[in-house]
Scaffold this motif. Structure first.
Motif: not given
Length: 231
Positions: A40, A132, A134-135
């Motif tokens: 992270s 995540h 969308d990454c």
């Protein structure tokens, strides 16, 4: 998905080590290194694409087409690609011997100790990628990158010749700070010189993405995570 990344867009390459991650960021003409403790933190700054030297996407039996194809590309050094990552190994077990008893019961390949000890990082990345979606986060293998840069198989990175060849390839690719990183920046972090070289290589995979195995649309696991190795 072969999306182009321009040279002024930020990318990150990550390689794990015992105390966390070696993170190499390329942004325009500059590059930087850091040693974050967790994924992270490593991916907290904005990035266009990240490449990680860790299995991303797992099957229930540990068999992935991308691993077989990567091993074939690296022949005769097939063992440089670890195989057999399965979520249930670490979700259901805290002891490697018990996990391997279950693997045998299921008729599956037993997990090596090396793979078992990567479990915490594999699951850390798995949770982050699934949270995540969308990454643009891709699995990459440094040895495939070095093969692409060299045009031929390289000697082991554990040898003086192999380490120097990888270092020279990375300097030619633009990592002019690498000697300072190896001799100064990593001191006290617990990261080894080859961890830095591997992180630089996967950063190149993030920026350039010259190819992948398998080619075309990526197979996906039961959670919809792509299983494809980039270089």
């Amino acid at each position: 998905m072969m999306m182009a990344v321009t040279r002024n867009q930020p990318v990150i390459g990550l390689d794990g080590f015992r105390n966390g991650w070696v993170a190499v960021a390329i942004d325009g003409a500059g590059c930087a290194i850091s040693f974050p403790a967790d994924i992270s933190t490593a991916l907290a700054a904005p990035f266009t694409r990240a490449a990680i030297d860790i299995p991303i996407g797992m099957t229930d039996d540990g068999e992935r087409a991308c691993d077989k194809l990567a091993r074939d590309k690296l022949a005769p050094h097939r063992s440089r690609v670890f195989t057999g990552a399965r979520r249930w190994l670490w979700e259901d077990h805290t002891d490697p011997d018990e996990a391997n008893i279950e693997a045998s019961r299921r008729g599956q390949t037993r997990a090596s100790r090396q793979l078992w000890h990567l479990g915490r990082k594999i699951m850390e990345v798995d949770a982050f990628v699934r949270a995540h979606r969308d990454c643009d986060i891709r699995e990459a293998h440094p040895e495939l990158v070095f093969l692409r840069l060299n045009g031929a198989p390289l000697p082991s990175k554990k040898t003086e010749q192999g380490a120097k060849l990888r270092r020279d390839l990375l300097v030619a690719a633009g990592f002019v700070e690498i000697d300072d990183w190896v001799t100064r920046a990593r001191l006290g972090t617990g990261a080894k010189p080859d961890d830095l070289l591997d992180a630089c290589a996967v950063a190149l995979a993030a920026r350039d993405c010259a190819g992948c195995v398998p080619e075309g649309e990526a197979p996906r696991d039961a959670h919809g995570v792509a299983m494809q190795v980039w270089f």
